[in-house]
Design an enzyme around this catalytic site. Sequence first.
Site, PDB file in Angstrom:
ATOM      1  N   LYS A  38     -56.510-102.915  58.645  1.00 33.46           N
ATOM      2  CA  LYS A  38     -55.523-101.649  58.161  1.00 33.46           C
ATOM      3  C   LYS A  38     -54.644-102.506  57.065  1.00 33.46           C
ATOM      4  CE  LYS A  38     -51.634-101.474  61.530  1.00 33.46           C
ATOM      5  NZ  LYS A  38     -51.327-100.754  62.506  1.00 33.46           N
ATOM      6  N   LYS A  94     -60.379 -95.751  63.579  1.00 37.06           N
ATOM      7  CA  LYS A  94     -58.967 -95.018  64.110  1.00 37.06           C
ATOM      8  C   LYS A  94     -58.646 -94.262  63.371  1.00 37.06           C
ATOM      9  CE  LYS A  94     -56.091 -98.433  65.324  1.00 37.06           C
ATOM     10  NZ  LYS A  94     -55.241 -99.722  64.833  1.00 37.06           N
TER      11      LYS A  94
END
EC number: 4.2.3.153
Length: 236
Positions: A38, A94
């Site tokens: 991320k 996610k």
Amino acid sequence: MSDIVSISSARPRLLVSVRGPDEALTALRAGADLIDAKDPERGALGALPPETVRAIVAGVGGRAVTSAVAGDGTGREIAAAIATIAATGVDFIKIAVGGADDAALAEAAAQAPGRVIGVLFAEDDVAEDGPARLAAAGFVGAMIDTRGKSGTTLTSLMAAPQLAAFVAGCRTHGLMSGLAGSLGLGDIPVLARLDPDYLGFRGGLCRASDRRQALDGARVAQAVEAMRAGPRADAA
């Protein structure tokens, strides 16, 4: 995808968020169990470009479980993002679930069956039925994280009994569970007692404890050691 994916463990495993292949190797060599891709410059759920995620997955080479953020959008936007990130070969994807209704949750999970993890934010009122709704929609896991990344920690926003209830709810409904949110090494003994599948870290394992700086391999190794040691009996 990794051949070592597991949704259970004898004790919590270490999730380390990375922003590129070099950091992924740093985390891997230090013993991280799950490498999470991320962009720390874009908040709690900042997505990296698909080509970067693909490079991270290739660098890990199946030696650890991998996950990546698809984003925090809604509707068709997030559905397309999930499909794009799933194509990189990452194990789990996610997404923020927020106030999404059951139909939207099911649509999101259907983009990558058995691979989507829903992220709930500690700043919101985390509903008790969250794990049940995510499981019914087809999600494989659920995490609690902090939306803000200014140093406010998960444990300052939610009490241990609330977190324990979330982990128990995930287990009851067959979901992988994770706890994250500006965690430091000192949080491990307390949170490990709750027995989530994963504890997630970024800033606490970076130089100067700044999530925007480079990952520190020595700190990752310290976290691994603390996780392997298990919870202290006096950490109530």
